[in-house]
Write a protein that holds these residues in place. Structure first.
Motif, mmCIF file in Angstrom:
data_model
loop_
_atom_site.group_PDB
_atom_site.id
_atom_site.type_symbol
_atom_site.label_atom_id
_atom_site.label_comp_id
_atom_site.label_asym_id
_atom_site.label_seq_id
_atom_site.Cartn_x
_atom_site.Cartn_y
_atom_site.Cartn_z
ATOM 1 N N GLY A 165 0.783 -1.230 0.000
ATOM 2 C CA GLY A 165 0.000 0.000 0.000
ATOM 3 C C GLY A 165 0.813 1.276 0.000
ATOM 4 O O GLY A 165 0.496 2.209 0.738
ATOM 5 N N THR A 166 1.864 1.339 -0.800
ATOM 6 C CA THR A 166 2.630 2.575 -0.916
ATOM 7 C C THR A 166 1.773 3.678 -1.528
ATOM 8 O O THR A 166 0.919 3.405 -2.378
ATOM 9 N N PRO A 167 1.962 4.940 -1.111
ATOM 10 C CA PRO A 167 1.142 6.028 -1.646
ATOM 11 C C PRO A 167 1.480 6.396 -3.095
ATOM 12 O O PRO A 167 0.749 7.155 -3.726
#
Length: 205
Positions: A165-167
């Protein structure tokens, strides 16, 4: 050809034509338990282990046998090789065929291990990354293998970062392996020299 066959044949009965057997992962006892590199190198499918064998055999063949000497002579100076009695075009034809077989075995990883089916554009441009690995590896089988590990790491890293879930937008993450490839090869421009006659047709005078 594969795209055409996928549309005209495989789509008619995917269960029959597009459901290959999944190759299991085989862990080598002891070696697969080595931290970091163990699961990467020694927990592979049959295709992964065939890759190691292919790297060794191609390296040995190119640099330790008479066949390899002839192949390199044909690539560097085909006219000189011809004067020594080496059939240049026949040597090129059979070695390109051999290279296609090895590439085909590598491509089977997608349908037999990674995805378990065939789709259009299944390789996603990784053939160009393979060419970049050859250049980055300085046209040596072992160097190309090391470069492929680097590019494979970049490819897998973008998948892992997306999962956690990296931005960063997914489109930019998908670009990562290709950006690493471009920067790696760009840094070697002028320093990685391929065979002098690569890509040049040979016409016997």
């Amino acid at each position: 050809i594969t795209g055409f066959l996928f549309t005209t044949v495989m789509q008619e009965d995917p269960q029959l034509y597009n459901s290959p057997v999944h190759l299991p992962t085989i862990a080598i006892p002891g070696l697969s338990a080595i931290p970091v590199i163990g699961p990467i190198l020694f927990k592979q499918s049959v295709i992964g282990y065939l890759m190691y064998l292919a790297v060794f055999l191609v390296w040995f063949g190119l640099y330790k046998t008479r066949w390899g000497l002839r192949v390199r002579a044909v690539g560097e100076h085909p006219k000189a090789a011809d004067t020594l009695g080496i059939k240049v075009n026949r040597t090129r034809f059979w070695n390109v065929t051999l290279g296609g077989i090895v590439a085909g075995i590598g491509g089977s990883f997608f349908t037999l291990v990674a995805i378990d089916s065939f789709t259009k554009e299944i390789s996603g441009g990784r053939g160009f990354i393979a060419l970049a690995a050859v250049i980055f590896g300085r046209w040596n089988p072992i160097g190309a293998f090391a470069a492929a590990l680097l590019f494979g790491f970049a490819d897998n890293l973008q998948v892992m970062l997306t999962i956690i879930g990296t931005p960063v937008p997914s489109q930019f993450m998908a670009m990562m392996p290709y950006l690493v490839t471009i920067f790696a090869v760009a840094g070697l421009v002028g320093r990685s020299r391929g065979p002098a006659a690569v890509g040049d047709p040979y016409v016997k005078e």
